[in-house]
Design a protein around this motif. Structure first.
Motif, PDB file in Angstrom:
ATOM      1  N   LYS A 216      49.778   7.223  49.221  1.00  0.00           N
ATOM      2  CA  LYS A 216      48.604   7.398  48.357  1.00  0.00           C
ATOM      3  C   LYS A 216      48.920   7.001  46.917  1.00  0.00           C
ATOM      4  N   ARG A 217      50.090   7.428  46.431  1.00  0.00           N
ATOM      5  CA  ARG A 217      50.433   7.081  45.048  1.00  0.00           C
ATOM      6  C   ARG A 217      50.664   5.581  44.915  1.00  0.00           C
ATOM      7  N   ASP A 220      47.372   3.986  44.629  1.00  0.00           N
ATOM      8  CA  ASP A 220      46.794   4.192  43.294  1.00  0.00           C
ATOM      9  C   ASP A 220      47.443   3.258  42.275  1.00  0.00           C
ATOM     10  N   TRP A 221      48.755   3.131  42.350  1.00  0.00           N
ATOM     11  CA  TRP A 221      49.449   2.220  41.432  1.00  0.00           C
ATOM     12  C   TRP A 221      48.978   0.783  41.638  1.00  0.00           C
ATOM     13  N   ARG A 223      46.105  -0.320  42.843  1.00  0.00           N
ATOM     14  CA  ARG A 223      44.747  -0.505  42.321  1.00  0.00           C
ATOM     15  C   ARG A 223      44.754  -0.598  40.800  1.00  0.00           C
ATOM     16  N   ASN A 224      45.605   0.193  40.164  1.00  0.00           N
ATOM     17  CA  ASN A 224      45.679   0.150  38.702  1.00  0.00           C
ATOM     18  C   ASN A 224      46.189  -1.197  38.219  1.00  0.00           C
ATOM     19  N   GLU A 227      43.471  -3.685  38.596  1.00  0.00           N
ATOM     20  CA  GLU A 227      42.408  -3.434  37.612  1.00  0.00           C
ATOM     21  C   GLU A 227      42.702  -4.122  36.288  1.00  0.00           C
ATOM     22  N   MET A 254      45.119  -0.693  51.627  1.00  0.00           N
ATOM     23  CA  MET A 254      45.549  -0.595  50.235  1.00  0.00           C
ATOM     24  C   MET A 254      45.109  -1.834  49.444  1.00  0.00           C
ATOM     25  N   THR A 257      41.103  -2.263  49.391  1.00  0.00           N
ATOM     26  CA  THR A 257      40.439  -1.285  48.528  1.00  0.00           C
ATOM     27  C   THR A 257      40.434  -1.791  47.088  1.00  0.00           C
ATOM     28  N   ALA A 258      41.575  -2.344  46.666  1.00  0.00           N
ATOM     29  CA  ALA A 258      41.639  -2.903  45.307  1.00  0.00           C
ATOM     30  C   ALA A 258      40.711  -4.097  45.165  1.00  0.00           C
ATOM     31  N   ASP A 261      37.176  -2.855  44.608  1.00  0.00           N
ATOM     32  CA  ASP A 261      36.904  -2.056  43.405  1.00  0.00           C
ATOM     33  C   ASP A 261      35.941  -2.784  42.475  1.00  0.00           C
TER      34      ASP A 261
END
Length: 584
Positions: A216-217, A220-221, A223-224, A227, A254, A257-258, A261
């Motif tokens: 999960k982390r 998140d990394w 996607r960031n 972004e 993973m 999803t990015a 976004d």
């Protein structure tokens, strides 16, 4: 080998007088220095008789395309020509004897090497001959595809049209006959070579030192990083996730999803290319995950984001209601839901093809919250996108074919992923596809007429599918091709020959990227709908729509110069030992 099993080339004095001669078995024997040398008489480039060439300082030059060979070993100085097959020679009592068996043959290992060299040097004839040789030697098609994928993904250009074409052609191989499979592999590999021409090798950055971070982390990394358009950071996180042992499906969720976004990145290509990369990974296996998935990172450097484009904001603001729909879905637990009421699929397709985008957004939201399977919605969105192509009027600007094509191939990619994924954030991709269909609405104003199949019904039951190819020898036979295919589909005949013929209508052309996409997506969606045959009333009509849309698109983009398939035919004829010239 006994002397009597060797072939006599006459006396050495006679050979020196003649300079060169051809003996039994098609072997060219040359006087060379104080002795003799022999090679297969067919130039390995394109088959010209080497005995008509010239020998100087140990270099034999073919006079057709000036390929040069070391007369002793047969090795070529030119990368676009293969080595000539050399034969052992001995001289006994002044007589020249030639071993009829060549000193070396084109082994599978050598063919693999030649394929890699053809890719590296971007030489089509070398690629074609390697593909023909490997197929005829019984090498699996996936092994040939593997060489192309690993080469293409090793370059700095990253994943693009060439690798997408090769993967798409790998997917359709079961629909094609042997000649079609060779052409499909050849086209895909040549496009990989062209895309990689002049590109530097790609060097992976490597994972983070520790792989103990939770999936999960890491997501998140990742996607960031995407972004803020940090493709290098995204690559390191991705490689860390691969090292940590995340499965292909987890990695797909993973990365995609990015991608979702932001709205409809790069007109749908970003999602489509990601899907193809994961299809390639499925074919090659998890050991190729790092090199294949890292090749996607250049796509994330600066993709266009459709929510920033004018037509997504005006005259109707579609960005705000989409964000509101996503927030509503986020707050609603969609896991484990199943439909509790009937869902009118025909009405949903009509809604998608209409001009009420806000109502469409709401209907998709309601369907998801009502338990309708996302993959089912994706299948219907893809059907609506195919309808845009099936009813695309030829009075539109020719370039607008690409607009409806992009929407269709994007919708197909979303459908393929949602058949495997239960990640709710990917459901946003459904909305992007639906809005792209809405934006294409004017390309069906007026709508093209339904296929005029009645004109072809007479005799279609006995017609050869070659008749379709003859039809497509003329330009802009869009409606005629649609009518012919519609009549064939109504005739009750086996569809397999039609799928093969549509493939050949693509592969005999110097087709560009989007035509390959069209054929592969249409065939895949056709299969999905045919698998539902007998369970839904819409299935037959939808399957037929895929093939009619495919025929119309391919007809609009044919004929071409057909140089690439000509090269492939030369390679196949050379392999079979045919003559490509006529001597005087």
């Amino acid at each position: 080998m006994r002397t009597e099993e060797w072939i006599s080339a006459g006396t050495l004095d006679q050979l020196k007088s003649e300079g060169a001669k051809v003996i039994k078995g098609g072997i060219a024997v040359f006087a060379h220095e104080d002795g003799a040398a022999a090679v297969d008489n067919r130039c390995p480039h394109l088959g010209f008789p080497l005995h008509l060439g010239s020998l100087c300082d140990g270099i034999l030059t073919c006079h057709w395309h000036h390929a040069r060979f070391d007369i002793c070993s047969g090795g070529t100085l030119d990368p676009w020509a293969d080595d000539a097959l050399a034969h052992d020679v001995k001289i006994e009592n002044g007589e020249v004897w030639v071993n009829p068996a060549p000193r070396q043959t084109m082994s599978i290992e050598k063919l693999n090497q030649r394929l890699r060299e053809g890719l590296e040097q971007n030489i089509g004839i070398v690629i074609a001959k390697a593909v023909v040789g490997l197929i005829e030697a019984g090498v699996s098609e996936d092994e040939i595809v593997r060489i192309g994928i690993l080469y293409g993904t090793s370059l700095s250009s990253g994943w693009g049209s060439g690798l997408t074409i090769l993967t798409a052609m790998r997917n359709v191989l079961p629909k094609l006959d042997k000649q079609g499979r060779i052409l499909a592999l050849y086209h895909g590999l040549v496009h990989v070579a062209r895309a990689g021409a002049g590109r530097a090798p790609r060097h992976l950055l490597g994972p983070l030192p520790s792989a103990d971070t939770s999936p999960k982390r890491l997501a998140d990394w990742y996607r960031n990083c995407v972004e803020v358009r940090d493709s290098q950071g995204a690559e390191k996180v991705l490689l860390t996730a691969v090292t940590a042992g995340m499965s292909s499906d987890e990695l797909a969720d993973m990365l995609l999803t990015a991608v979702t976004d932001h709205f409809y990145l790069d007109g749908g290509h970003t999602f489509d290319f990601h899907n193809k990369a994961f299809e390639a990974l499925d074919a090659l296996g998890p050991d190729a995950a790092e090199i294949i998935l890292a090749s996607l990172m250049p796509l994330m450097r600066n993709p266009s984001r459709s929510e920033e484009q004018h037509h997504w904001q005006s005259p109707i603001d579609l960005v705000t209601p989409l964000k509101q729909a996503f927030e509503q879905l986020r707050s609603d637990d969609l896991s484990g839901k199943s439909a509790t009421s009937a869902f009118n699929e025909d009405a949903f397709v009509d809604q998608l093809l209409g001009d009420q985008p806000l109502a469409t957004i709401q209907q998709i939201s309601d369907a998801l919250m009502g338990g309708i399977a996302p993959a089912r919605l994706a299948r219907l969105i893809t059907l609506a996108a195919a309808e845009r192509i099936a009813r695309f009027h030829t009075q539109n600007d020719f370039g607008d074919w690409l607009a409806v094509l992009h929407t269709f191939t994007y919708a197909h990619a979303v459908h393929e992923r949602l058949l495997r994924s239960q990640e709710p954030l990917l459901y946003r991709a459904l909305f992007y596809g639906a809005i792209a269909i809405y934006h294409d609405r004017f390309l069906n104003v007026p709508r093209a007429p339904k296929p005029k199949k009645d004109e072809y019904k007479a005799g279609i039951a006995e017609a050869s599918t070659e008749d379709l190819l003859s039809l497509l020898d003329r330009r802009q036979q869009v409606e005629e091709a649609a009518g012919w295919v519609a009549a064939y589909l109504d005739s009750g005949r086996d569809h397999a020959p039609l799928l093969n013929t549509l493939g050949h209508s693509l592969l005999r052309e110097d087709a560009e990227f989007h035509s390959f996409q069209m054929y592969e997506a249409a065939i895949a969606e056709y299969d999905h709908w045919r698998a539902m045959d007998g369970t839904e009333a819409l299935a037959d009509r939808a399957a037929n729509t895929m093939l009619i849309a495919c025929a119309r698109y391919l007809a609009a983009h044919a004929p071409t110069a057909r140089e690439m398939p000509h090269t492939a035919r030369i390679a196949w004829r050379l392999h079979r030992g045919e003559r490509l010239f006529e001597s005087d």
